[in-house]
Design a protein around this motif. Structure first.
Motif, PDB file in Angstrom:
ATOM      1  N   ILE A  75       0.690  -1.215  -0.025  1.00  0.00           N
ATOM      2  CA  ILE A  75      -0.137  -0.203   0.066  1.00  0.00           C
ATOM      3  C   ILE A  75       0.936   1.136   0.120  1.00  0.00           C
ATOM      4  O   ILE A  75       0.389   2.277  -0.729  1.00  0.00           O
ATOM      5  N   ILE A  76       1.838   1.222   0.827  1.00  0.00           N
ATOM      6  CA  ILE A  76       2.903   2.320   1.119  1.00  0.00           C
ATOM      7  C   ILE A  76       3.589   2.510  -0.278  1.00  0.00           C
ATOM      8  O   ILE A  76       3.675   3.551  -0.853  1.00  0.00           O
ATOM      9  N   VAL A  77       4.012   1.393  -0.992  1.00  0.00           N
ATOM     10  CA  VAL A  77       4.804   1.478  -2.149  1.00  0.00           C
ATOM     11  C   VAL A  77       3.831   2.152  -3.355  1.00  0.00           C
ATOM     12  O   VAL A  77       4.219   3.036  -4.314  1.00  0.00           O
ATOM     13  N   ILE A  78       2.592   1.575  -3.392  1.00  0.00           N
ATOM     14  CA  ILE A  78       1.787   2.220  -4.675  1.00  0.00           C
ATOM     15  C   ILE A  78       1.496   3.803  -4.446  1.00  0.00           C
ATOM     16  O   ILE A  78       1.363   4.429  -5.323  1.00  0.00           O
ATOM     17  N   TRP A  79       1.454   4.132  -3.002  1.00  0.00           N
ATOM     18  CA  TRP A  79       0.987   5.503  -2.815  1.00  0.00           C
ATOM     19  C   TRP A  79       2.171   6.281  -3.112  1.00  0.00           C
ATOM     20  O   TRP A  79       2.083   7.318  -3.628  1.00  0.00           O
ATOM     21  N   GLY A  80       3.439   5.890  -2.924  1.00  0.00           N
ATOM     22  CA  GLY A  80       4.668   6.536  -3.236  1.00  0.00           C
ATOM     23  C   GLY A  80       4.902   6.567  -4.767  1.00  0.00           C
ATOM     24  O   GLY A  80       5.417   7.830  -5.165  1.00  0.00           O
ATOM     25  N   VAL A  81       4.452   5.670  -5.451  1.00  0.00           N
ATOM     26  CA  VAL A  81       4.980   5.562  -6.895  1.00  0.00           C
ATOM     27  C   VAL A  81       3.654   6.638  -7.579  1.00  0.00           C
ATOM     28  O   VAL A  81       4.135   7.371  -8.403  1.00  0.00           O
ATOM     29  N   GLN A  82       2.534   6.502  -7.095  1.00  0.00           N
ATOM     30  CA  GLN A  82       1.625   7.417  -7.511  1.00  0.00           C
ATOM     31  C   GLN A  82       1.992   9.008  -7.298  1.00  0.00           C
ATOM     32  O   GLN A  82       1.970   9.835  -8.248  1.00  0.00           O
ATOM     33  N   TRP A  83       2.501   9.290  -6.163  1.00  0.00           N
ATOM     34  CA  TRP A  83       2.858  10.552  -5.711  1.00  0.00           C
ATOM     35  C   TRP A  83       3.995  10.997  -6.677  1.00  0.00           C
ATOM     36  O   TRP A  83       4.236  12.084  -7.191  1.00  0.00           O
ATOM     37  N   TRP A  84       4.839  10.021  -6.552  1.00  0.00           N
ATOM     38  CA  TRP A  84       6.176  10.372  -7.508  1.00  0.00           C
ATOM     39  C   TRP A  84       5.762  10.768  -9.134  1.00  0.00           C
ATOM     40  O   TRP A  84       6.548  11.679  -9.716  1.00  0.00           O
ATOM     41  N   LEU A  85       4.751  10.047  -9.708  1.00  0.00           N
ATOM     42  CA  LEU A  85       4.526  10.194 -10.791  1.00  0.00           C
ATOM     43  C   LEU A  85       3.610  11.535 -11.126  1.00  0.00           C
ATOM     44  O   LEU A  85       3.661  11.977 -12.039  1.00  0.00           O
ATOM     45  N   LYS A  86       2.898  11.893 -10.326  1.00  0.00           N
ATOM     46  CA  LYS A  86       2.275  13.142 -10.213  1.00  0.00           C
ATOM     47  C   LYS A  86       3.242  14.169 -10.249  1.00  0.00           C
ATOM     48  O   LYS A  86       2.818  15.085 -10.799  1.00  0.00           O
ATOM     49  N   ARG A  87       4.221  14.073  -9.420  1.00  0.00           N
ATOM     50  CA  ARG A  87       5.073  15.121  -9.396  1.00  0.00           C
ATOM     51  C   ARG A  87       6.411  15.120 -10.719  1.00  0.00           C
ATOM     52  O   ARG A  87       6.563  16.458 -11.200  1.00  0.00           O
ATOM     53  N   ASN A  88       6.345  14.015 -11.393  1.00  0.00           N
ATOM     54  CA  ASN A  88       7.407  13.935 -12.411  1.00  0.00           C
ATOM     55  C   ASN A  88       6.693  13.794 -13.746  1.00  0.00           C
ATOM     56  O   ASN A  88       7.591  13.842 -14.793  1.00  0.00           O
ATOM     57  N   LEU A  89       5.574  13.600 -14.083  1.00  0.00           N
ATOM     58  CA  LEU A  89       5.054  13.400 -15.444  1.00  0.00           C
ATOM     59  C   LEU A  89       4.491  14.693 -15.795  1.00  0.00           C
ATOM     60  O   LEU A  89       3.652  15.402 -15.356  1.00  0.00           O
ATOM     61  N   ILE A  90       4.998  14.964 -17.115  1.00  0.00           N
ATOM     62  CA  ILE A  90       4.675  16.161 -17.660  1.00  0.00           C
ATOM     63  C   ILE A  90       3.960  16.000 -19.120  1.00  0.00           C
ATOM     64  O   ILE A  90       4.178  15.159 -20.027  1.00  0.00           O
ATOM     65  N   GLN A  91       2.625  16.687 -18.999  1.00  0.00           N
ATOM     66  CA  GLN A  91       2.139  16.462 -20.464  1.00  0.00           C
ATOM     67  C   GLN A  91       1.936  17.870 -21.328  1.00  0.00           C
ATOM     68  O   GLN A  91       1.516  18.888 -20.568  1.00  0.00           O
ATOM     69  N   ASP A  92       2.733  17.860 -22.225  1.00  0.00           N
ATOM     70  CA  ASP A  92       2.665  19.309 -22.914  1.00  0.00           C
ATOM     71  C   ASP A  92       2.641  18.926 -24.349  1.00  0.00           C
ATOM     72  O   ASP A  92       2.724  17.618 -25.002  1.00  0.00           O
ATOM     73  N   GLN A  93       2.686  20.274 -25.182  1.00  0.00           N
ATOM     74  CA  GLN A  93       2.620  19.958 -26.769  1.00  0.00           C
ATOM     75  C   GLN A  93       4.291  20.232 -27.311  1.00  0.00           C
ATOM     76  O   GLN A  93       4.977  20.866 -26.752  1.00  0.00           O
ATOM     77  N   CYS A  94       4.419  19.594 -28.273  1.00  0.00           N
ATOM     78  CA  CYS A  94       5.650  19.574 -28.957  1.00  0.00           C
ATOM     79  C   CYS A  94       5.627  20.924 -29.413  1.00  0.00           C
ATOM     80  O   CYS A  94       4.781  21.405 -30.070  1.00  0.00           O
ATOM     81  N   PRO A  95       6.769  21.833 -29.231  1.00  0.00           N
ATOM     82  CA  PRO A  95       6.945  23.051 -29.826  1.00  0.00           C
ATOM     83  C   PRO A  95       7.043  23.325 -31.408  1.00  0.00           C
ATOM     84  O   PRO A  95       6.770  24.181 -31.909  1.00  0.00           O
ATOM     85  N   VAL A  96       7.237  22.199 -31.995  1.00  0.00           N
ATOM     86  CA  VAL A  96       7.446  22.074 -33.568  1.00  0.00           C
ATOM     87  C   VAL A  96       6.177  21.538 -34.099  1.00  0.00           C
ATOM     88  O   VAL A  96       5.640  22.584 -35.109  1.00  0.00           O
TER      89      VAL A  96
END
Length: 126
Positions: free
Chosen positions: A53-74
């Motif tokens: 449970i702690i590992v799943i919560w930690g991975v979700q927290w890390w992904l929320k902080r480090n996954l970026i969704q954006d558009q390609c500038p080109v």
């Protein structure tokens, strides 16, 4: 008399006897001073349940902080990448780097990046 009735009764007694044997073993261990063993087993079982449970919560927290969704500038294709990494646009293949939550082109030092403006041409008649 129904012969299946006796089998059902036998199965219920066998399940009950298994639990009684387990409780008797726990009672004997605690009475002779091996309560620490029971406590250790219970703590181990609790850790086996709580750790995922702690590992799943930690991975979700890390992904929320480090996954970026954006558009390609080109090509303006929207995709997801990890923060502070280098990647390629899956649509146009442009090498990109992720900085401060946005994609930027990965260019060699000294390269000047300009944006072209489309200017329509009018012909003048003489």
């Amino acid at each position: 008399m129904n012969p299946d009735r006796f089998r059902t009764l036998q199965i219920k007694f066998s399940d009950l006897s298994n639990w009684l044997i387990i409780l008797a073993i726990i009672g004997i261990l605690t009475s002779i001073g091996l309560g620490w063993l029971i406590n250790g087993i219970l703590i181990l079982i609790a850790m086996i349940v709580i750790t995922p449970i702690i590992v799943i919560w930690g991975v979700q927290w890390w992904l929320k902080r480090n996954l970026i969704q954006d558009q390609c500038p080109v090509c303006r294709y929207e995709f997801t990448a990890l923060n502070t990494t280098q990647c390629q646009c899956p649509n146009c293949g442009e090498p990109l780097k992720v900085e401060a939550g946005h994609f930027s082109r990965l260019t060699p030092p000294g390269t000047i990046d300009v944006q072209a403006v489309d200017v329509s041409v009018q012909q003048l008649e003489d």
